[in-house]
Design a protein around this motif. Structure first.
Motif, PDB file in Angstrom:
ATOM      1  N   ALA A 139       0.843  -1.310   0.197  1.00  0.00           N
ATOM      2  CA  ALA A 139      -0.124   0.003  -0.024  1.00  0.00           C
ATOM      3  C   ALA A 139       0.864   1.195  -0.071  1.00  0.00           C
ATOM      4  O   ALA A 139       1.831   1.336   0.796  1.00  0.00           O
ATOM      5  CB  ALA A 139      -0.933   0.002   1.168  1.00  0.00           C
ATOM      6  N   THR A 140       0.751   2.131  -0.964  1.00  0.00           N
ATOM      7  CA  THR A 140       1.397   3.274  -0.998  1.00  0.00           C
ATOM      8  C   THR A 140       0.481   4.563  -1.222  1.00  0.00           C
ATOM      9  O   THR A 140      -0.501   4.512  -1.831  1.00  0.00           O
ATOM     10  CB  THR A 140       2.513   3.251  -2.041  1.00  0.00           C
ATOM     11  OG1 THR A 140       3.490   4.325  -2.082  1.00  0.00           O
ATOM     12  CG2 THR A 140       1.833   3.203  -3.284  1.00  0.00           C
ATOM     13  N   THR A 141       1.110   5.526  -0.695  1.00  0.00           N
ATOM     14  CA  THR A 141       0.407   6.822  -0.757  1.00  0.00           C
ATOM     15  C   THR A 141       1.251   7.986  -1.052  1.00  0.00           C
ATOM     16  O   THR A 141       2.300   7.983  -0.630  1.00  0.00           O
ATOM     17  CB  THR A 141      -0.446   7.317   0.252  1.00  0.00           C
ATOM     18  OG1 THR A 141       0.357   7.341   1.602  1.00  0.00           O
ATOM     19  CG2 THR A 141      -1.629   6.281   0.852  1.00  0.00           C
ATOM     20  N   TRP A 142       0.973   9.034  -1.829  1.00  0.00           N
ATOM     21  CA  TRP A 142       1.845  10.014  -2.075  1.00  0.00           C
ATOM     22  C   TRP A 142       1.200  11.281  -2.564  1.00  0.00           C
ATOM     23  O   TRP A 142       0.204  11.395  -2.856  1.00  0.00           O
ATOM     24  CB  TRP A 142       2.813   9.808  -3.619  1.00  0.00           C
ATOM     25  CG  TRP A 142       1.859   9.746  -4.761  1.00  0.00           C
ATOM     26  CD1 TRP A 142       1.847  10.736  -5.604  1.00  0.00           C
ATOM     27  CD2 TRP A 142       1.310   8.580  -5.177  1.00  0.00           C
ATOM     28  NE1 TRP A 142       0.761  10.181  -6.560  1.00  0.00           N
ATOM     29  CE2 TRP A 142       0.613   9.063  -6.617  1.00  0.00           C
ATOM     30  CE3 TRP A 142       1.035   7.053  -4.930  1.00  0.00           C
ATOM     31  CZ2 TRP A 142      -0.124   8.166  -7.445  1.00  0.00           C
ATOM     32  CZ3 TRP A 142       0.221   6.260  -5.774  1.00  0.00           C
ATOM     33  CH2 TRP A 142      -0.209   6.689  -7.003  1.00  0.00           C
ATOM     34  N   GLY A 143       2.023  12.170  -2.190  1.00  0.00           N
ATOM     35  CA  GLY A 143       1.741  13.683  -2.806  1.00  0.00           C
ATOM     36  C   GLY A 143       2.843  14.403  -3.481  1.00  0.00           C
ATOM     37  O   GLY A 143       3.922  13.935  -3.165  1.00  0.00           O
ATOM     38  N   ALA A 144       2.547  15.171  -4.553  1.00  0.00           N
ATOM     39  CA  ALA A 144       3.438  15.749  -5.323  1.00  0.00           C
ATOM     40  C   ALA A 144       2.938  17.233  -5.815  1.00  0.00           C
ATOM     41  O   ALA A 144       1.813  17.760  -5.621  1.00  0.00           O
ATOM     42  CB  ALA A 144       3.757  15.021  -6.716  1.00  0.00           C
ATOM     43  N   ARG A 145       4.051  18.204  -5.666  1.00  0.00           N
ATOM     44  CA  ARG A 145       3.707  19.439  -6.128  1.00  0.00           C
ATOM     45  C   ARG A 145       4.629  19.941  -7.329  1.00  0.00           C
ATOM     46  O   ARG A 145       5.983  19.716  -7.388  1.00  0.00           O
ATOM     47  CB  ARG A 145       4.161  20.519  -5.000  1.00  0.00           C
ATOM     48  CG  ARG A 145       3.727  21.982  -5.211  1.00  0.00           C
ATOM     49  CD  ARG A 145       3.816  22.862  -4.050  1.00  0.00           C
ATOM     50  NE  ARG A 145       3.214  24.030  -4.069  1.00  0.00           N
ATOM     51  CZ  ARG A 145       3.442  25.070  -5.177  1.00  0.00           C
ATOM     52  NH1 ARG A 145       4.509  24.819  -5.859  1.00  0.00           N
ATOM     53  NH2 ARG A 145       2.765  26.088  -4.908  1.00  0.00           N
ATOM     54  N   ARG A 146       3.994  20.641  -8.002  1.00  0.00           N
ATOM     55  CA  ARG A 146       4.836  21.147  -9.541  1.00  0.00           C
ATOM     56  C   ARG A 146       5.517  22.559  -9.227  1.00  0.00           C
ATOM     57  O   ARG A 146       4.701  23.377  -8.680  1.00  0.00           O
ATOM     58  CB  ARG A 146       3.770  21.328 -10.588  1.00  0.00           C
ATOM     59  CG  ARG A 146       4.239  22.029 -11.763  1.00  0.00           C
ATOM     60  CD  ARG A 146       3.491  22.002 -13.027  1.00  0.00           C
ATOM     61  NE  ARG A 146       3.332  20.897 -13.336  1.00  0.00           N
ATOM     62  CZ  ARG A 146       4.140  20.115 -14.382  1.00  0.00           C
ATOM     63  NH1 ARG A 146       5.292  20.653 -14.643  1.00  0.00           N
ATOM     64  NH2 ARG A 146       3.855  18.691 -14.711  1.00  0.00           N
ATOM     65  N   VAL A 147       6.638  22.633  -9.269  1.00  0.00           N
ATOM     66  CA  VAL A 147       7.473  23.687  -8.791  1.00  0.00           C
ATOM     67  C   VAL A 147       7.191  24.648 -10.247  1.00  0.00           C
ATOM     68  O   VAL A 147       7.089  25.778  -9.678  1.00  0.00           O
ATOM     69  CB  VAL A 147       8.998  23.182  -8.636  1.00  0.00           C
ATOM     70  CG1 VAL A 147       9.884  24.679  -8.505  1.00  0.00           C
ATOM     71  CG2 VAL A 147       9.006  22.420  -7.462  1.00  0.00           C
ATOM     72  N   ASN A 148       7.426  24.165 -11.382  1.00  0.00           N
ATOM     73  CA  ASN A 148       7.117  25.014 -12.499  1.00  0.00           C
ATOM     74  C   ASN A 148       6.778  23.976 -13.639  1.00  0.00           C
ATOM     75  O   ASN A 148       6.392  22.847 -13.469  1.00  0.00           O
ATOM     76  CB  ASN A 148       8.596  25.924 -12.869  1.00  0.00           C
ATOM     77  CG  ASN A 148       9.852  24.780 -12.942  1.00  0.00           C
ATOM     78  OD1 ASN A 148       9.593  23.592 -13.561  1.00  0.00           O
ATOM     79  ND2 ASN A 148      11.002  25.185 -12.556  1.00  0.00           N
ATOM     80  N   ASN A 149       6.866  24.607 -14.962  1.00  0.00           N
ATOM     81  CA  ASN A 149       6.413  23.638 -15.962  1.00  0.00           C
ATOM     82  C   ASN A 149       7.309  22.411 -16.186  1.00  0.00           C
ATOM     83  O   ASN A 149       7.021  21.689 -17.158  1.00  0.00           O
ATOM     84  CB  ASN A 149       6.411  24.300 -17.118  1.00  0.00           C
ATOM     85  CG  ASN A 149       5.165  25.457 -17.200  1.00  0.00           C
ATOM     86  OD1 ASN A 149       4.175  24.890 -16.601  1.00  0.00           O
ATOM     87  ND2 ASN A 149       5.183  26.684 -18.084  1.00  0.00           N
ATOM     88  N   TRP A 150       8.503  22.448 -15.773  1.00  0.00           N
ATOM     89  CA  TRP A 150       9.372  21.292 -15.814  1.00  0.00           C
ATOM     90  C   TRP A 150       9.541  20.611 -14.848  1.00  0.00           C
ATOM     91  O   TRP A 150      10.014  19.378 -15.018  1.00  0.00           O
ATOM     92  CB  TRP A 150      10.959  22.043 -16.268  1.00  0.00           C
ATOM     93  CG  TRP A 150      10.974  22.635 -17.546  1.00  0.00           C
ATOM     94  CD1 TRP A 150      10.312  23.955 -18.075  1.00  0.00           C
ATOM     95  CD2 TRP A 150      11.664  22.019 -18.882  1.00  0.00           C
ATOM     96  NE1 TRP A 150      10.625  23.946 -19.544  1.00  0.00           N
ATOM     97  CE2 TRP A 150      11.525  22.918 -19.657  1.00  0.00           C
ATOM     98  CE3 TRP A 150      12.494  21.019 -18.864  1.00  0.00           C
ATOM     99  CZ2 TRP A 150      11.981  22.818 -21.086  1.00  0.00           C
ATOM    100  CZ3 TRP A 150      12.912  20.770 -20.403  1.00  0.00           C
ATOM    101  CH2 TRP A 150      12.914  21.609 -21.251  1.00  0.00           C
TER     102      TRP A 150
END
Length: 340
Positions: free
Chosen positions: A235-246
């Motif tokens: 079981a895995t959970t994640w969160g991600a955030r875009r810093v810019n378009n790249w």
């Protein structure tokens, strides 16, 4: 089953978080590179992927307690002291329909283990200090085929069903230099057909994305060497955030449960080392990981992604005496394009 309750509770907790997100803005922000089967493609799209994984294991542990090598050698002829793995994972995905994505994977694995306790001679008395011994194996592993089915979708949320099977193409007959069969951790396949069911969700909110995956691996038969690997649940959970378009950054938790081997290879002496014991192969583990993604949004390299993830264990409960994980590193490349 306590492990199953924990996994289900963790999965549902993050599902509630994502379902509460009703934003209509969508920004692409991919899951960590180690999470496989977490996204789908639209009809006619295809994607190739390559991942390189390196893992280091060192130090002995039984349950949650550290074990000294000298104590292991009181009961076994040999004791493992270190192991490293290098895996080259190749994958391809194709979507014949907007709600169906097919995926195939295989890998080339290299395993190396160091042992202590093997005497460095074949005759004479055994009243001198013990020596060291190394063993290696390398070859193609099992082939895995998966179908990713879109079960429910709205603006910024998707719920997938994962249906897969593993074919026993990996070797379970790897041998040492002296011709003896290598222990369970050094074999490169399971030797069994395996069912690989699962469910995955992911959602987005502006520059953020969230997701979770619950998967199982269930061997369907005893292999030709008279044993079967234990069931695996992750079981895995994640969160991600875009810093810019790249660039995007992410973090995740991974809980893994694996049962011990049932049956026993007839040529493995259970007194030789803990690695030769079929009942010393299970574990419960909780890992944390951080990762980053570099995505090319425009130009001639559009559709390509480079990623890295570094993982550390925060909890390990090992069934019997085993080497404990120290770290894991994954580097990955993906290239998505429209075929039709």
């Amino acid at each position: 089953m306590k492990q199953g309750a924990f996994i289900t509770g963790l999965f549902l907790l993050f599902a509630v978080v994502v379902l509460a997100d009703t934003s209509e803005e969508h920004q692409d922000c991919p899951a960590p590179i180690s999470v496989i089967g977490n996204h789908v493609h639209t009809s006619g799209e295809m994607m190739f992927s390559y991942r390189f994984m390196a893992m280091d294991m060192q130090g002995l542990q039984s349950g949650t307690n550290t074990v000294e090598t000298a104590d292991v050698l009181k009961d076994f002829m040999m004791a493992p002291t270190a192991m490293d793995m290098r895996v080259h994972l190749f994958g391809v995905m194709f979507a014949p329909h907007d709600k169906i994505t097919l995926m195939g994977m295989t890998s080339y694995q290299q395993r190396h283990m160091e042992m202590e306790g093997a005497h460095q001679h074949t005759t004479g008395h055994h009243d001198h200090p013990v020596g060291t011994h190394e063993m290696s194996s390398a070859s193609i592993s099992d082939v895995k085929l998966d179908s990713l089915l879109t079960l429910w979708k709205r603006q910024n949320f998707t719920f997938l069903g994962n249906v897969g099977v593993s074919f026993p193409t990996g070797s379970i007959t790897q041998q040492a230099d002296d011709g003896s069969i290598l222990p369970y951790p050094m074999q490169l396949g399971s030797g069994s057909f395996e069912a690989r069911p699962g469910v995955t969700f992911f959602g987005t909110h502006r520059n953020w994305s969230y997701g979770g995956q619950l998967r199982g691996v269930f061997p369907l038969n005893t292999n030709a060497n008279e044993y079967r690997h234990g069931n695996t649940l992750t079981a895995t959970t994640w969160g991600a955030r875009r810093v810019n378009n790249w660039i995007s950054l992410s973090a995740r938790l991974l809980f893994s449960h694996k049962g011990s081997v049932t049956g026993n290879h007839p040529d493995l002496d259970i007194n030789r080392s803990p690695n030769h014991r079929p009942d010393f192969q299970g574990f419960n583990r909780l890992d944390i990981a951080i990762s980053s993604n570099l995505i090319v949004p425009t130009g001639t390299l559009i559709g390509q992604r480079l990623a890295i993830e570094f993982m550390l264990p925060v909890y390990q409960n090992l069934t019997g005496t085993q080497l404990k994980n120290r770290w894991k590193l994954v580097l990955g490349w993906q290239y998505a394009f429209r075929l039709l």
